[in-house]
Design a protein around this motif. Sequence first.
Motif, PDB file in Angstrom:
ATOM      1  N   GLY A   8      85.959  22.487  43.322  1.00  0.00           N
ATOM      2  CA  GLY A   8      85.153  21.736  42.863  1.00  0.00           C
ATOM      3  C   GLY A   8      83.764  22.051  42.686  1.00  0.00           C
ATOM      4  N   SER A  14      82.118  21.968  31.070  1.00  0.00           N
ATOM      5  CA  SER A  14      82.468  20.615  32.383  1.00  0.00           C
ATOM      6  C   SER A  14      81.840  20.812  33.253  1.00  0.00           C
ATOM      7  N   ASN A  15      81.761  21.188  34.142  1.00  0.00           N
ATOM      8  CA  ASN A  15      81.251  20.426  35.671  1.00  0.00           C
ATOM      9  C   ASN A  15      79.545  20.831  35.384  1.00  0.00           C
ATOM     10  N   SER A  17      77.692  20.339  33.182  1.00  0.00           N
ATOM     11  CA  SER A  17      77.641  18.532  32.469  1.00  0.00           C
ATOM     12  C   SER A  17      77.711  17.579  33.390  1.00  0.00           C
ATOM     13  N   SER A  18      78.996  17.277  34.243  1.00  0.00           N
ATOM     14  CA  SER A  18      78.808  16.540  35.086  1.00  0.00           C
ATOM     15  C   SER A  18      77.588  16.467  36.090  1.00  0.00           C
ATOM     16  N   MET A  19      76.990  17.422  36.660  1.00  0.00           N
ATOM     17  CA  MET A  19      76.447  17.740  37.555  1.00  0.00           C
ATOM     18  C   MET A  19      75.038  17.635  36.859  1.00  0.00           C
ATOM     19  N   LYS A  21      74.337  15.143  34.673  1.00  0.00           N
ATOM     20  CA  LYS A  21      74.429  13.693  34.379  1.00  0.00           C
ATOM     21  C   LYS A  21      74.347  12.665  35.925  1.00  0.00           C
ATOM     22  N   GLN A  22      75.148  13.366  36.860  1.00  0.00           N
ATOM     23  CA  GLN A  22      74.181  13.087  38.056  1.00  0.00           C
ATOM     24  C   GLN A  22      72.236  13.838  38.406  1.00  0.00           C
ATOM     25  N   GLN A  24      70.517  13.593  36.407  1.00  0.00           N
ATOM     26  CA  GLN A  24      70.340  12.188  35.562  1.00  0.00           C
ATOM     27  C   GLN A  24      69.911  11.148  36.094  1.00  0.00           C
ATOM     28  N   LYS A  25      70.844  10.902  36.405  1.00  0.00           N
ATOM     29  CA  LYS A  25      71.484   9.152  36.965  1.00  0.00           C
ATOM     30  C   LYS A  25      70.169   9.147  38.788  1.00  0.00           C
TER      31      LYS A  25
END
Length: 115
Positions: A8, A14-15, A17-19, A21-22, A24-25
């Motif tokens: 993980g 890609s990881n 980008s996911s981080m 997004k998290q 930002q949320k």
Amino acid sequence: MKARLPKGMGGGPSNMSSMLKQAQKMQEDMQKAQEELEQKEFRTSVGGGAVEAVISGKKEVKELTIKPEVVDPEDVEMLQDLIMSAINEGLRQVEEVSADEMTKITGGMNIPGLF
């Protein structure tokens, strides 16, 4: 020998980008929680109801009620203590609710400078 990252971790763009997004949320959730907190009011009462204070989530005193029977010109210090106690209790409640909300959003992760 190559170092291996725990599962993980790493993973390239890609990881990341996911981080992002998290993060930002989480930031949006924290802002929403802050706005909701600022709309709340915290009512405190001390001295058996002799002094009541209403503190906003913005840590502003909105109301202060003092029963006439506690106004004693010979004992001003007691009245001052009651007022300070009511206001401090209200501020403590605001801090407690704020900390609880942040813990829910961040999962207990301590992020300096928030709330």
